[in-house]
Design a protein around this motif. Structure first.
Motif, PDB file in Angstrom:
ATOM      1  N   ALA A 107     -20.491  -0.360  13.716  1.00 36.64           N
ATOM      2  CA  ALA A 107     -19.372  -0.478  12.786  1.00 36.64           C
ATOM      3  C   ALA A 107     -18.173  -0.955  13.603  1.00 36.64           C
ATOM      4  N   ASN A 108     -17.086  -1.292  12.935  1.00 31.68           N
ATOM      5  CA  ASN A 108     -15.906  -1.701  13.686  1.00 31.68           C
ATOM      6  C   ASN A 108     -14.638  -1.259  12.979  1.00 31.68           C
ATOM      7  N   VAL A 109     -13.579  -1.213  13.751  1.00 28.68           N
ATOM      8  CA  VAL A 109     -12.265  -0.869  13.226  1.00 28.68           C
ATOM      9  C   VAL A 109     -11.277  -1.870  13.810  1.00 28.68           C
ATOM     10  N   ARG A 110     -10.375  -2.347  12.980  1.00 28.92           N
ATOM     11  CA  ARG A 110      -9.410  -3.358  13.402  1.00 28.92           C
ATOM     12  C   ARG A 110      -8.026  -2.748  13.530  1.00 28.92           C
ATOM     13  N   LEU A 111      -7.398  -2.937  14.675  1.00 29.32           N
ATOM     14  CA  LEU A 111      -6.048  -2.450  14.944  1.00 29.32           C
ATOM     15  C   LEU A 111      -5.129  -3.658  15.044  1.00 29.32           C
ATOM     16  N   ILE A 112      -4.074  -3.672  14.260  1.00 32.02           N
ATOM     17  CA  ILE A 112      -3.249  -4.852  14.063  1.00 32.02           C
ATOM     18  C   ILE A 112      -2.067  -4.896  15.040  1.00 32.02           C
ATOM     19  N   ASP A 113      -1.784  -6.092  15.564  1.00 31.38           N
ATOM     20  CA  ASP A 113      -0.617  -6.304  16.418  1.00 31.38           C
ATOM     21  C   ASP A 113       0.642  -5.831  15.694  1.00 31.38           C
ATOM     22  N   GLY A 114       1.448  -5.055  16.376  1.00 35.35           N
ATOM     23  CA  GLY A 114       2.703  -4.595  15.793  1.00 35.35           C
ATOM     24  C   GLY A 114       2.616  -3.252  15.104  1.00 35.35           C
ATOM     25  N   TRP A 115       1.412  -2.704  14.986  1.00 37.06           N
ATOM     26  CA  TRP A 115       1.302  -1.360  14.416  1.00 37.06           C
ATOM     27  C   TRP A 115       1.868  -0.322  15.377  1.00 37.06           C
ATOM     28  N   THR A 116       2.368   0.758  14.796  1.00 35.67           N
ATOM     29  CA  THR A 116       2.791   1.892  15.606  1.00 35.67           C
ATOM     30  C   THR A 116       1.574   2.783  15.887  1.00 35.67           C
ATOM     31  N   PHE A 117       1.754   3.718  16.806  1.00 36.13           N
ATOM     32  CA  PHE A 117       0.665   4.634  17.111  1.00 36.13           C
ATOM     33  C   PHE A 117       0.306   5.476  15.889  1.00 36.13           C
ATOM     34  N   ARG A 118       1.303   5.805  15.084  1.00 31.89           N
ATOM     35  CA  ARG A 118       1.036   6.584  13.870  1.00 31.89           C
ATOM     36  C   ARG A 118       0.134   5.798  12.921  1.00 31.89           C
ATOM     37  N   GLN A 119       0.385   4.503  12.780  1.00 30.31           N
ATOM     38  CA  GLN A 119      -0.474   3.660  11.936  1.00 30.31           C
ATOM     39  C   GLN A 119      -1.877   3.529  12.539  1.00 30.31           C
ATOM     40  N   PHE A 120      -1.922   3.445  13.858  1.00 27.02           N
ATOM     41  CA  PHE A 120      -3.194   3.352  14.580  1.00 27.02           C
ATOM     42  C   PHE A 120      -4.060   4.579  14.286  1.00 27.02           C
ATOM     43  N   ARG A 121      -3.487   5.767  14.417  1.00 28.16           N
ATOM     44  CA  ARG A 121      -4.246   6.994  14.164  1.00 28.16           C
ATOM     45  C   ARG A 121      -4.693   7.082  12.707  1.00 28.16           C
ATOM     46  N   ALA A 122      -3.831   6.641  11.797  1.00 26.70           N
ATOM     47  CA  ALA A 122      -4.190   6.682  10.377  1.00 26.70           C
ATOM     48  C   ALA A 122      -5.388   5.777  10.093  1.00 26.70           C
ATOM     49  N   GLU A 123      -5.432   4.618  10.747  1.00 25.71           N
ATOM     50  CA  GLU A 123      -6.555   3.701  10.544  1.00 25.71           C
ATOM     51  C   GLU A 123      -7.846   4.292  11.105  1.00 25.71           C
ATOM     52  N   LEU A 124      -7.765   4.923  12.260  1.00 21.54           N
ATOM     53  CA  LEU A 124      -8.950   5.581  12.817  1.00 21.54           C
ATOM     54  C   LEU A 124      -9.438   6.695  11.890  1.00 21.54           C
ATOM     55  N   ALA A 125      -8.503   7.421  11.301  1.00 25.27           N
ATOM     56  CA  ALA A 125      -8.876   8.515  10.407  1.00 25.27           C
ATOM     57  C   ALA A 125      -9.563   7.998   9.145  1.00 25.27           C
ATOM     58  N   ARG A 126      -9.256   6.749   8.759  1.00 26.70           N
ATOM     59  CA  ARG A 126      -9.875   6.172   7.556  1.00 26.70           C
ATOM     60  C   ARG A 126     -11.249   5.568   7.832  1.00 26.70           C
ATOM     61  N   ALA A 127     -11.596   5.371   9.106  1.00 24.23           N
ATOM     62  CA  ALA A 127     -12.864   4.735   9.444  1.00 24.23           C
ATOM     63  C   ALA A 127     -14.015   5.676   9.103  1.00 24.23           C
ATOM     64  N   PRO A 128     -14.859   5.338   8.129  1.00 27.06           N
ATOM     65  CA  PRO A 128     -15.879   6.280   7.655  1.00 27.06           C
ATOM     66  C   PRO A 128     -16.988   6.548   8.670  1.00 27.06           C
ATOM     67  N   ASP A 129     -17.172   5.646   9.633  1.00 24.92           N
ATOM     68  CA  ASP A 129     -18.282   5.793  10.575  1.00 24.92           C
ATOM     69  C   ASP A 129     -17.865   6.412  11.900  1.00 24.92           C
ATOM     70  N   LEU A 130     -16.592   6.798  12.021  1.00 23.11           N
ATOM     71  CA  LEU A 130     -16.116   7.460  13.239  1.00 23.11           C
ATOM     72  C   LEU A 130     -16.136   8.974  13.066  1.00 23.11           C
ATOM     73  N   LYS A 131     -16.564   9.666  14.076  1.00 25.58           N
ATOM     74  CA  LYS A 131     -16.490  11.129  14.069  1.00 25.58           C
ATOM     75  C   LYS A 131     -15.063  11.527  14.453  1.00 25.58           C
ATOM     76  N   GLN A 132     -14.393  12.242  13.573  1.00 24.31           N
ATOM     77  CA  GLN A 132     -12.991  12.592  13.784  1.00 24.31           C
ATOM     78  C   GLN A 132     -12.886  13.828  14.684  1.00 24.31           C
ATOM     79  N   THR A 133     -12.518  13.602  15.939  1.00 25.41           N
ATOM     80  CA  THR A 133     -12.411  14.708  16.886  1.00 25.41           C
ATOM     81  C   THR A 133     -10.978  14.953  17.351  1.00 25.41           C
ATOM     82  N   THR A 134     -10.042  14.074  16.974  1.00 27.43           N
ATOM     83  CA  THR A 134      -8.669  14.206  17.469  1.00 27.43           C
ATOM     84  C   THR A 134      -7.672  14.558  16.368  1.00 27.43           C
ATOM     85  N   ALA A 135      -8.156  14.755  15.159  1.00 24.76           N
ATOM     86  CA  ALA A 135      -7.243  14.954  14.026  1.00 24.76           C
ATOM     87  C   ALA A 135      -6.272  16.102  14.257  1.00 24.76           C
ATOM     88  N   GLY A 136      -6.727  17.169  14.885  1.00 29.93           N
ATOM     89  CA  GLY A 136      -5.862  18.320  15.090  1.00 29.93           C
ATOM     90  C   GLY A 136      -5.078  18.296  16.392  1.00 29.93           C
TER      91      GLY A 136
END
Length: 328
Positions: A107-136
């Motif tokens: 699977a893949n996840v796309r991180l866009i130029d100019g995004w903030t780290f907060r947007q980056f984490r939100a995109e990772l959290a939306r990725a259905p095929d990633l195991k969420q281990t950093t949410a907390g």
């Protein structure tokens, strides 16, 4: 004697029958419960457990037979961790070959130029095929987890499309994005122009993040960087809205007000000269290179024309005329 010969013949025939059945089974398509079956194998999973996983996922074959095939082949210990998918027509031999080669379904996840780290984490959290281990995790805890303790996370991850094995931890993507930014930043720093006012790679990263946020069209990225470098050289405040907006954080409602520009803070580049304390976004490769090797220009000002491009001016009088023309 005849009886013994008959017994031996029966044993040989039985062995041939078993061997023939085994060869047929290895070359026959596995029966599947669906058009495709997918399994994620964690590191350290035993061959017997791998066979059970396939059986539980929908391979309608005895798990014991699968395990015995893995073991008999001599390649059971070569099975690689990862996410695998098989479809109709897959044979036991092809299944084992896929796992030994590490032919994963990604699977893949796309991180866009100019995004903030907060947007980056939100995109990772939306990725259905990633195991969420950093949410907390707090930002500090997360940076420690990827091996960069004490560093602020903003700007430290390179925007790109990252492929990963389904079921992988989000830390896998975070570590890769962080390592990629380190490599890209170091490579850009090696290309820096002589006479740059930037004193370190960290300062280059901060400026690149501002250039990324301020650039309307790619062709003007070098000129935008040139304006900010010129201002840094003479000690002039950068006077850039994106830094103020970043400093406002989640409270920013999309409308930058005069009082915001007049309120002091570490990211108010109207009231404070020099660079802000951290990057304000994730810059891409082009912005990194523009920050360290900007286009030669005498311009100290630029204003948006309203069509994505900017008008660049060498002095305040020309800039005010451009503001009147394009903004007022």
């Amino acid at each position: 004697m005849k009886f013994l010969r008959r017994c031996l013949l029966l044993i040989v025939l039985a062995a041939l029958a078993v061997g023939g059945a085994a060869v047929w089974w290895l070359q026959a398509p596995l029966a599947l419960a669906a058009d495709s079956v997918e399994v994620s194998i964690e590191p350290g999973t035993s061959p017997r457990e791998v066979a059970n996983l396939w059986s539980q996922a929908g391979v309608r074959s005895n798990a014991f037979l699968l395990y015995e095939w893995f073991r008999w082949s001599g390649q059971a210990r070569k099975i690689r961790a990862g996410s695998y998918q098989i479809g109709q027509g897959t044979t036991p031999r092809a299944l084992l070959d896929k796992m030994v080669r590490g032919d994963e379904v990604l699977a893949n996840v796309r991180l866009i130029d100019g995004w903030t780290f907060r947007q980056f984490r939100a995109e990772l959290a939306r990725a259905p095929d990633l195991k969420q281990t950093t949410a907390g995790m707090s930002e500090a805890e997360l940076m420690a987890a990827i091996g960069a303790p004490g560093l602020p996370p903003e700007g430290r991850f390179f925007p790109d499309t990252y492929a990963f094995s389904k079921g992988a931890s989000d830390l896998v993507v975070l570590k890769r994005a962080h390592r990629t930014m380190q490599r890209q930043l170091a490579a850009a720093w090696e290309e820096r122009a002589s006479g740059t006012p930037l004193k370190s790679m960290d300062e280059a990263l901060v400026l690149a993040s501002i250039v990324e946020k301020e650039t309307g069209v790619a062709s003007e990225r070098g000129l935008v960087a040139g304006v900010f470098v010129n201002r840094l050289k003479i000690g002039m405040p950068l006077q850039t809205d994106p830094t103020v907006i970043y400093g406002l954080g989640p409270s920013f409602d999309g409308n930058l007000r005069k009082r915001d520009l007049q309120t002091d803070g570490p990211y108010n580049s109207y009231l404070r000269a020099g660079l802000p304390p951290t990057p304000i976004a994730m810059p891409g490769k082009a912005a990194l290179l523009a920050a360290v090797r900007p286009d030669p220009t005498k311009a100290l000002y630029f204003v948006a024309k309203g069509n994505g491009t900017s008008q660049f001016s060498d002095n305040l009088a020309d800039h005010n005329r451009a503001v009147n023309q394009y903004q007022r």
